[in-house]
Design an enzyme around this catalytic site. Structure first.
Site, short mmCIF file in Angstrom:
data_model
loop_
_atom_site.label_atom_id
_atom_site.label_comp_id
_atom_site.label_asym_id
_atom_site.label_seq_id
_atom_site.Cartn_x
_atom_site.Cartn_y
_atom_site.Cartn_z
N LYS A 1 -4.08 -11.96 13.91
CA LYS A 1 -3.22 -11.05 13.70
C LYS A 1 -2.09 -11.53 15.36
O LYS A 1 -0.78 -11.25 14.74
CB LYS A 1 -3.35 -9.39 13.97
CG LYS A 1 -3.59 -9.15 12.53
CD LYS A 1 -4.21 -7.52 12.74
CE LYS A 1 -3.86 -6.94 11.00
NZ LYS A 1 -4.95 -6.98 10.42
N ASP B 1 -14.90 -11.69 12.12
CA ASP B 1 -13.40 -11.79 11.66
C ASP B 1 -12.49 -11.12 13.31
O ASP B 1 -13.27 -10.34 13.45
CB ASP B 1 -13.14 -11.41 10.57
CG ASP B 1 -11.90 -10.47 10.08
OD1 ASP B 1 -11.47 -10.92 10.83
OD2 ASP B 1 -11.66 -9.93 9.02
N TYR C 1 -13.58 -4.57 6.60
CA TYR C 1 -12.26 -4.96 5.51
C TYR C 1 -11.71 -6.23 6.20
O TYR C 1 -12.02 -6.43 7.20
CB TYR C 1 -10.49 -3.51 5.91
CG TYR C 1 -9.50 -4.42 5.92
CD1 TYR C 1 -9.29 -4.05 4.63
CD2 TYR C 1 -8.32 -5.36 6.36
CE1 TYR C 1 -8.21 -4.51 3.72
CE2 TYR C 1 -8.19 -5.84 5.81
CZ TYR C 1 -7.44 -5.56 4.69
OH TYR C 1 -6.33 -6.01 4.19
N TYR D 1 0.65 -1.01 -0.37
CA TYR D 1 0.08 0.23 -0.04
C TYR D 1 1.05 1.48 -0.14
O TYR D 1 0.94 2.42 0.52
CB TYR D 1 -0.94 0.11 1.10
CG TYR D 1 -2.03 -1.04 0.69
CD1 TYR D 1 -2.92 -0.59 -0.09
CD2 TYR D 1 -1.64 -1.93 2.43
CE1 TYR D 1 -3.96 -1.69 0.64
CE2 TYR D 1 -3.46 -3.56 1.69
CZ TYR D 1 -4.25 -2.75 0.74
OH TYR D 1 -5.71 -3.49 0.45
C1 LIG Z 1 -5.72 -7.47 9.47
C2 LIG Z 1 -7.10 -7.97 8.55
C3 LIG Z 1 -7.10 -9.29 8.07
C4 LIG Z 1 -6.06 -9.53 6.61
O1 LIG Z 1 -5.37 -10.07 7.23
P1 LIG Z 1 -3.52 -10.25 6.98
O2 LIG Z 1 -2.28 -10.99 8.09
O3 LIG Z 1 -3.09 -9.20 6.21
O4 LIG Z 1 -4.14 -10.64 5.89
C5 LIG Z 1 -8.80 -9.45 7.85
N1 LIG Z 1 -9.71 -9.08 8.24
C6 LIG Z 1 -9.04 -7.52 9.83
C7 LIG Z 1 -9.95 -7.36 10.71
C8 LIG Z 1 -7.78 -7.78 9.48
O5 LIG Z 1 -7.41 -6.48 10.63
#
Ligand SMILES: *Cc1c(COP(=O)(O)O)cnc(C)c1O
Length: 422
Positions: free
Chosen positions: A270, A241, A147, A19
């Site tokens: 994460k 998520d 996202y 990015y």
């Molecule tokens: C960071 C993130 C993703 C994507 O994870 P990556 O390891 O960067 O592919 C998906 N959903 C949420 C809520 C995120 O914060």
């Protein structure tokens, strides 16, 4: 800051940065070591990390217990393929995640990145409906501000405006974009949407309590409850998520606990390995999993990353879970939340600030606009703070072990930098 020498920077021409407009982005700063809340740069300068290395370093950097466990694993078995063989830490991690997650969530599929774990969750939902005789249920409902990742299926469930993927519209299937049911009127509208389109919907996808990379917007546990109740009423699986919110960030180990919501699918990544190695997990409920059990090999889950369940990554994640058991992380989150509220509140009076909000160890200062996030980032670096504005927000998501003095330093840096922008 003219007297301070510039931090050492790498020649950026070979590494294509994420990015980043490579023509104008400042060259990346070379980091040599990391420990606790700090990065030590090649020239000896120090940056206090305000964003946990993109939300990962929940126990601070280079926690000795995680390093020790990874080193021990490295010496005996760094990796074994999951196609017929398995490493002990992989099996143990799945057991532990199942024990920590609410309800019957307990069937764990490992991948290496958050995006892929969401991708896998979407695939599980599609296959679930195929196995139940409803292959026509293949659309996903997601929300404005969402996202969920950068791969193709995950891009399709991001907010097309906020999600950084406007360019690719048309290259993937259109999903159903909904407004969060945060008022009685919107609750009715959301319910009507699911009622009208349930026969084509495979799952509803949501980041619980905090939509992060799509603009750092929060919603109340009641709103999450409304989403979950509507899904139950209409027989639609809920896929949460928790890649950003999981492992304490919002004040509970998982954000869904605050609404007493148990989803059918959940994705975590994460902070899963305490910020050391790439690992993600998609976890399904017994009901979802049961739909895959059959004599027909074609009904297996059709996904298989080469490094699925990597032993080193799983050893790191087990060590991270040990730390959540042994150390008072959630109390530390509560203390960070109180301090963030106190110290960020005065930012409301700074020029251009439109909102200040805090949830757990997450503090957000929203501005009317930020003309150049990377220029702002450079100002923070001059002060010794690693804070990375994006969109219209400056935010802190510090390691959960951040002591009060370091946190004060970070909030102070925000005051100083934003105080000068007006
Ligand atoms: C960071 C993130 C993703 C994507 O994870 P990556 O390891 O960067 O592919 C998906 N959903 C949420 C809520 C995120 O914060």
């Amino acid at each position: 800051m003219a007297s301070e020498p510039e931090p050492t920077r790498a020649d950026p021409t070979r590494v294509w940065l994420p990015y980043a407009q490579m023509k104008t982005t400042p060259a990346p700063i070379v980091v040599e070591r990391s420990e606790g809340t700090r990065f030590t740069l090649r020239d000896g300068r120090v940056l206090v990390d305000g964003i946990s290395n993109w939300w990962t370093a929940c126990h601070g950097h280079s926690h000795p217990w995680i390093l020790e466990c990874v080193e021990a694993q490295l010496r005996c078995l760094p990796h074994v393929m999951l196609g017929g063989l398995i490493a002990e830490p992989t099996a143990r991690l799945a057991e532990r995640l199942a024990a920590l997650l609410p309800g019957s969530l307990g069937r764990v599929f490992f991948s290496e990145s958050g995006s892929v774990s969401v991708e896998v969750g979407l695939k599980i939902a599609l296959q679930y409906w195929m196995h139940r005789g409803h292959p026509e249920r293949r659309r996903f409902v997601s929300f404005y501000g969402a996202y969920h990742g950068d791969t193709f299926a995950t891009m399709s469930v991001c907010d097309p405006e906020e999600g950084m993927h406007t360019l690719f519209r048309g290259a993937f299937p259109e999903q159903i974009l909904a407004t969060l049911p945060d008022t009685p009127e919107r609750v009715r509208a959301f319910d009507a949407l699911l009622a009208a389109r349930r026969h084509e919907i495979a799952a509803v996808v949501l980041e619980p309590l905090a939509q992060c990379a799509g603009g750092m917007r929060f919603h109340a546990p009641d709103t999450l409850r409304e989403v979950a109740d509507a899904c139950t009423r209409h027989g639609i699986p809920l896929f949460l998520d928790e890649i950003a919110t999981g492992f304490g960030r919002t004040g509970t180990l998982f954000a869904c606990e605050q609404a007493e919501v148990v989803p059918d699918l959940i994705a975590v990544s994460k902070a899963l390995t305490g910020g050391t190695l790439p690992l993600a997990a998609t976890v399904a409920s017994e009901e979802i999993y049961a739909a895959f059990l059959d004599d027909d090999p074609e009904r297996a889950l059709m996904h298989g990353p080469t490094f699925s369940g990597n032993a080193l990554c799983c050893a790191a994640a087990n060590a991270s879970l040990d730390l959540f058991e042994r150390e008072p992380r959630l109390d530390q989150v509560a203390a960070i939340e109180t301090q963030l509220r106190e110290e960020l509140a005065p930012c409301r009076n700074l020029p251009g600030v439109v909102d200040v909000r805090v949830l757990g160890a997450l503090g957000v200062v929203q501005l009317e606009s930020i003309p150049s996030p990377s220029a702002l980032r450079e100002r923070f670096v001059e002060l010794g703070a690693w804070i990375r504005p994006f969109g219209d927000v400056v935010y802190l998501a510090p390691p959960l072990i951040t002591p009060p003095d370091d946190l004060r330093f970070l909030t102070g840096a925000i005051h100083r930098v934003l105080g000068k922008t007006g």
